[in-house]
Every structure is written in structure tokens, then in C-alpha cells.
Scaffold this active site. Structure first.
Site, PDB file in Angstrom:
ATOM      1  CB  SER A   1      -0.944  -0.032   1.197  1.00  0.00           C
ATOM      2  OG  SER A   1      -1.773   1.072   1.189  1.00  0.00           O
ATOM      3  CG  HIS A   2       0.259   3.615   3.376  1.00  0.00           C
ATOM      4  ND1 HIS A   2      -0.630   2.586   3.508  1.00  0.00           N
ATOM      5  CD2 HIS A   2       0.763   3.823   4.610  1.00  0.00           C
ATOM      6  CE1 HIS A   2      -0.677   2.203   4.768  1.00  0.00           C
ATOM      7  NE2 HIS A   2       0.164   2.931   5.458  1.00  0.00           N
TER       8      HIS A   2
ATOM      9  CG  ASP B   1      -2.363   4.222  -1.487  1.00  0.00           C
ATOM     10  OD1 ASP B   1      -3.043   4.189  -2.524  1.00  0.00           O
ATOM     11  OD2 ASP B   1      -2.462   3.367  -0.589  1.00  0.00           O
TER      12      ASP B   1
ATOM     13  CG  ASP C   1      -2.725  -0.122  -2.638  1.00  0.00           C
ATOM     14  OD1 ASP C   1      -2.493   0.981  -2.112  1.00  0.00           O
ATOM     15  OD2 ASP C   1      -3.480  -0.966  -2.129  1.00  0.00           O
TER      16      ASP C   1
ATOM     17  CG  ASP D   1      -6.006   1.275  -1.358  1.00  0.00           C
ATOM     18  OD1 ASP D   1      -5.018   2.022  -1.221  1.00  0.00           O
ATOM     19  OD2 ASP D   1      -6.189   0.245  -0.663  1.00  0.00           O
ATOM     20  NE  ARG D   2      -3.815   4.191   3.025  1.00  0.00           N
ATOM     21  CZ  ARG D   2      -3.376   4.307   4.266  1.00  0.00           C
ATOM     22  NH1 ARG D   2      -2.854   5.444   4.670  1.00  0.00           N
ATOM     23  NH2 ARG D   2      -3.440   3.296   5.103  1.00  0.00           N
TER      24      ARG D   2
ATOM     25  CE  LYS E   1      -7.574   2.629   1.886  1.00  0.00           C
ATOM     26  NZ  LYS E   1      -7.181   1.291   2.317  1.00  0.00           N
TER      27      LYS E   1
END
Ligand code: G16
Length: 583
Positions: free
Chosen positions: A118-119, A295, A297, A299-300, A404
Site C-alpha cells: 500500500s502506502h 498511494d 496501490d 486505493d487512498r 476503497k
């Protein structure tokens, strides 16, 4: 030919808030990834069966392609009949969800491995991650991840299709192996096809091409780049200069792909802000009207106006309040229910109350929204869809997928901006839109302090100290007393599972609060998150705006911050006298 490889169990493969995240070097230990993947297949086999069709892809971080090849061989040996792999092993997290749910052609995917941390930063000495998503396209529920963890503790061998070909991930096309098919697919096609059904791209094109509108989106060298290029440049006709860092890099250009005021510093500076959200010295002239970052991936998301930061909590509230600007919701007569994670501010609650729609409060973690989205019966038999969800951690989305979705959030914002500006000769800015929202619903001042990389022991002590404090020992906040200190516990209304200890809440009589919890997404040590929130009613907001004296977040929350820091005593337990990140 299937080979059985002997292995030894690792003790540290417990998935966190969203999957297993560790340093690359940990994943590179012999059999480490294979153990986790085989453990997942073992659990799936005992709980409904091995998925016949499986999606694999990730955020492009270092070691993703190698991991992808390992997973292909184990999946084939375990009986997966069809693998859909993102081109170059790239798939954003929401795109995986869309592919599982939407991809057509006679087959339906039943699950997915997403290769992402992710982030978290990427590179040989940074983080890697893997998570399993189920047939609804959402992250596996805790029940399943707990079973996978138990299985990893007992595993002694795994299966591998030793003679399966090494797939050329750079070429879209099919490879056959013993009656199974491995197909490298477009990373963007299915997902963008879905976005076209959700949004009015013609209206968005009109906005993007208004001479008084300009925007910039920062993909932070994550996987959002290819999607942003397709949507904003190819489809909406924006200039390429509206994209920043849109080429995915294995180490995210040595950045930290977390879209917040600290780490998205390039965008933050362009938008005329400092890392603490205050306005920089830069002249307003020439600053784009809208900015957003994603981010690793994708999703943010972070939403910015010209010299203006929109908190994620306000962002979801504002989208919910204006949902009819989005055809997907307009077709259903507007959104019918909303949900937020517990530490997310109550701004969404104000909208839910005013619009008379249902609101659910769940623990941190998008997986908790998935059950509500899939249920037709949760909360007293009401049909729960369509549903808009948001988290303070820069996550926003809806039931169009089960993750998300950063791009969705940006397109939702552009839809709202387009609707507000429809027929308006002068441009109505992001700040004006948000201030009008506060005048109607009031403002939930909100702020989060992160203390990253502290010791687990110190972090536990901080939470224990707050938990052990009595409400009447908490100083008054503007004359208002603390009424309760508790641990948030959630009982899932759909499957009845109970998630205890989801954050310590210190609640004041007027609804103000501070909350402490430990992050579940780090790869080493601990991160303390301290969330603070205080409400100002619509009349006070309106008066302050009229007088030009609406306090900044820092000022409005100063007293609450002092109280929270005094009570939690973070410095004494961790040696830290300041947070690493403030959002
Ligand atoms: C994951 C989950 C989010 C959650 C976040 C919290 O995000 O998907 O639903 O809000 O973790 O992180 P933490 O436990 O560190 O506060 P992501 O973007 O890391 O997958």
C-alpha cells in the site's frame, strides 16, 4: 508436473489490517512467500474450494514480478484453472476488485492475490506485501485471515508446478499449461469500463476543459499512474502536465507513497500549502483549482483545493451530501446509507442525520464495509445499498467495488465540482464548496498525530495509561467534562463476529473526543495514532466565515491537543516529543 517441496513454518505471518506486510528481505527468505500462498490455498480448499479463476497483480513495487511468478506456479499446482495477471504484474487494488466482480468472457474470478504494501515505501530494503481478496472482490474477512495464519504455523510442504513456463508479464496474451490457462490482461480496461458506468464522463470532460479550471494529480510513482493517464489525459482530454509522477517505479522514486500533507510534499507545495496545512508564501495566481494524490496501490486519495486541504473525513461527508452529482447514485435516488470507521470524524454522521439515511460505524479496515455492502439485511432489514464509505486514513469509496478507491474519490470530487459550477459564470472553488458544506452541517475540526516506529512496549504503555485513566481525571475541555473512556468493540451485524479493542476513546459531553489506536499496517515496530475531533455548529461557522475569523485547525484544536498529550504522556513512554506526521 506437480512437485511437493518440504518447508518449515514461519511464526510471523499474521496478516495485519490489510494483508501481510514485511520487509522485502523477510519475504525473500527461503519459501516465505510460498508458505503463505500455500497456506491460503489450504484454507480455501477446506472452506469452499480452490478458486478456479484467480486474479494476480500489484502496485509495481520491488520484487512484485518475482512474487507473481512464484504465485503462478503454486496456483497451477493447486488446481487453479485460469489465471488473470495484470500486464507487467500491475493492477491497482480497486482494479483487482473490479476485475473479480466485473470481468466478462464466460468466466468469473473467485479470488485474487494483491501484491502490495500500500502506502509503505518500496525497494530492496523496504516493504513488500500480499493479501488475499475473496469472490466479492474485497479483502478476506478476519475469520479467513485468522485461519490462514494458523495454517502458516503448521505448514510443512507446498505444491509447485515445477515445469510451468515463466510467463512474459510484459505481453498481453495467453499461455497454456496442462489444460490450465495463464492470461496476461490489460491492467486498466475492466476497471475503467466500470468507472464509465459510475460517472458522467461528458460532464467531467466539460469541467476539465473549462478555461477557469485546472488540476494536478500526483500518482507518487505508484500504480495509479497508468489509470490516471488513461482517464484524465486520454478520455477527459486534460494536458499531460496535469499528471505528476505518473510512471510506476519499483521504489516509488525513493518516496513514501502515502498521500498526506507530509509525504505528498511535491503536490502540497504546488497547491500553495505547507505540510501542516497552513498556506505557503506562494502567490495564489497560477495555483491549480484542484489537486489530488494517490498511494502506492491507488486505493487512498488526498483532496486539495487551491491553498486548501480537505480532510478525508470532510471529503466523504461532502461526497455523501452531494451524491446525486454522480449518476451511479442519482439512478438510485441518492445514496441510501453511509459508513465510516470509528476514528473518522462525525462529519458524515451530520449528513446522515440531515438526509435521514442510515449510518454504520465500523473498526478501522475496509474489510468491515464489505459485509455491509454485500448484505441486504443488515441493520434491521434495510437494503443497505448503495453505500458510500470513508476512513480518516485517506480512504473513500462505495459499493461499486469492495475496496476503497482513489480514482473514484477524485472523479466523485470532480463530479461535485462540475455540478456546483453548472451554469455558473465565475468558478466556485473547492474552498467555497467546503465552507458552504460547513455552514449547512457544522464543522468537525479534525486532526491526527502519528508516532511512527516507536517500540511496541512503549506504545502498549501509552494505551494502557489512557485506558486506566478515570473520566473525572481528564481536564475540562472549554469547560466541558469527559464522560466516558472506553475501548471500541464491534459486533458485525452480518456474520456476528466480534472485534474487540479497536481503539481507546476519550469522549467529552459535547461529542468532542480523542482516540488512540495502534496502526495495523506497519512492517516493524509500532505506530501510535492519536485522533482528535471537536465540533463547531453551523451558526458559529457562518458567523466566523462572515467575519473572516474561522480558526485554523491547529488553533481550534489546541486545547484538546494539550489535554490528549498530557493524558497519554507519549513522550514519557516513547521518548518522542513530537509526532512524525500530522494530518
Ligand atoms: C489499510 C486498510 C484501511 C485502513 C488502513 C488503516 O489501508 O485497507 O481500511 O484504514 O489500513 O491503517 P492503520 O491500521 O495503519 O491505521 P491500506 O491503504 O494500508 O491498505
Amino acid at each position: 508436473m506437480t512437485e511437493i517441496i518440504a518447508t518449515q513454518a514461519y511464526k510471523d505471518q499474521k496478516p495485519g489490517t490489510s494483508g501481510l506486510r514485511k520487509k522485502v528481505t523477510v519475504f525473500q527468505q527461503p519459501h516465505y512467500l510460498a508458505n503463505f500462498v500455500q497456506a491460503t490455498f489450504n484454507v480455501l480448499e477446506a472452506n469452499g474450494g480452490i478458486p478456479e479463476v484467480l486474479v494476480v497483480g500489484g502496485d509495481g513495487r520491488y520484487w512484485g514480478k518475482e512474487a507473481c511468478q512464484i504465485i503462478i506456479k503454486i496456483a497451477l499446482a493447486n488446481g487453479v484453472k485460469r489465471l488473470w495477471i495484470g500486464e507487467n504484474a500491475l493492477l491497482s487494488t480497486p482494479a483487482v476488485s473490479a476485475i473479480v466482480r466485473e470481468r466478462e468472457g464466460g468466466f468469473v474470478a473467485k479470488g485474487a492475490f494483491i501484491l502490495t504494501a500500500s502506502h509503505n515505501p518500496g525497494g530492496p530494503t523496504e516493504d513488500f506485501g500480499i493479501k488475499y481478496n475473496g469472490e466479492n472482490g474485497g479483502p478476506a474477512p478476519e475469520k479467513l485471515t485468522n485461519l490462514i495464519f494458523s495454517e502458516t504455523l503448521a505448514i510443512s510442504s507446498y505444491k509447485v508446478a515445477g515445469d510451468a513456463p515463466v510467463v512474459d508479464l510484459a505481453v498481453i496474451g495467453k499461455t497454456n499449461y496442462n489444460g490450465a490457462e495463464i492470461e496476461v490482461i490489460s491492467s486498466t480496461e475492466d476497471y475503467i469500463g466500470l468507472l464509465r458506468k459510475v460517472f458522467d464522463f461528458d460532464a467531467l470532460r466539460k469541467l476539465v476543459q473549462r478555461p477557469d479550471f485546472s488540476f494536478v494529480v500526483d500518482a507518487m510513482h505508484g500504480v495509479a499512474g497508468p489509470y490516471a493517464t488513461k482517464v484524465f489525459v486520454d478520455i477527459l482530454g486534460a494536458p499531460t502536465s496535469s499528471l505528476l509522477n505518473a510512471v510506476p517505479k519499483e521504489d516509488f522514486g525513493q518516496g513514501h507513497p502515502d498521500p498526506n500533507l507530509t509525504y505528498a510534499h511535491e503536490l502540497v507545495e504546488i497547491m500553495g500549502l505547507h505540510a501542516d496545512g497552513s498556506i505557503s508564501e506562494k502567490s495564489a495566481e497560477g495555483i491549480p483549482a484542484f489537486g489530488a494524490a494517490f498511494d502506492g496501490d491507488a486505493d487512498r486519495n488526498m483532496i486539495l483545493g487551491r491553498q486548501f486541504f480537505v480532510t478525508p473525513s470532510d471529503s466523504v461527508a461532502l461526497i455523501a451530501a452531494n451524491s446525486t452529482a454522480i449518476p451511479y447514485f442519482a439512478a438510485a435516488g441518492g445514496v441510501r446509507s453511509v459508513a465510516r470507521s470509528m476514528p473518522t470524524s462525525g462529519a458524515l454522521d451530520r449528513v446522515a442525520t440531515a438526509l435521514n439515511i442510515k449510518l454504520a460505524e465500523v473498526p478501522t479496515g475496509w474489510k468491515f464495509f464489505g459485509n455491509l455492502m454485500d448484505s441486504k439485511t443488515a441493520f434491521g432489514g434495510a437494503d443497505y445499498n448503495p453505500l458510500i464509505c470513508g476512513e480518516e486514513s485517506f480512504g473513500t469509496g462505495s459499493n461499486h467495488v469492495r475496496e476503497k478507491d482513489g480514482l473514484w474519490a477524485v472523479l466523485a470530487w470532480l463530479s461535485v465540482i462540475a455540478a456546483k459550477n453548472e451554469g455558473s459564470a465565475t468558478f466556485i472553488s473547492v474552498q467555497q464548496i467546503v465552507e458552504a458544506h460547513w455552514k449547512q452541517f457544522g464543522r468537525n475540526y479534525y486532526c491526527r498525530y502519528d508516532y511512527e516506529g516507536v517500540t511496541t512496549e512503549g506504545a502498549d504503555k501509552v494505551l494502557a495509561k489512557v485506558r486506566a485513566t478515570a473520566a473525572d481525571q481528564i481536564p475540562l475541555l472549554g469547560g466541558v467534562a469527559c464522560v466516558t473512556i472506553d475501548d471500541f468493540e464491534y459486533k458485525d451485524p452480518v456474520d456476528g463476529s466480534v472485534s474487540p479493542n479497536q481503539g481507546v476513546r476519550v469522549l467529552f459531553a459535547d461529542g468532542s473526543r480523542f482516540v488512540l489506536r495502534l496502526s495495523g499496517t506497519g512492517s516493524s515496530g509500532a505506530t501510535i495514532r492519536l485522533y482528535m475531533e471537536q465540533y463547531m455548529g453551523p451558526e458559529d461557522v457562518a458567523k466566523n466565515i462572515a467575519e473572516g475569523s474561522l480558526p485554523a485547525t491547529r488553533t481550534a484544536l489546541a486545547e484538546l491537543v494539550t489535554i490528549a498529550l498530557t493524558v497519554a504522556n507519549i513522550e514519557a513512554f516513547t521518548g518522542r516529543n513530537a509526532p512524525t506526521v500530522i494530518t
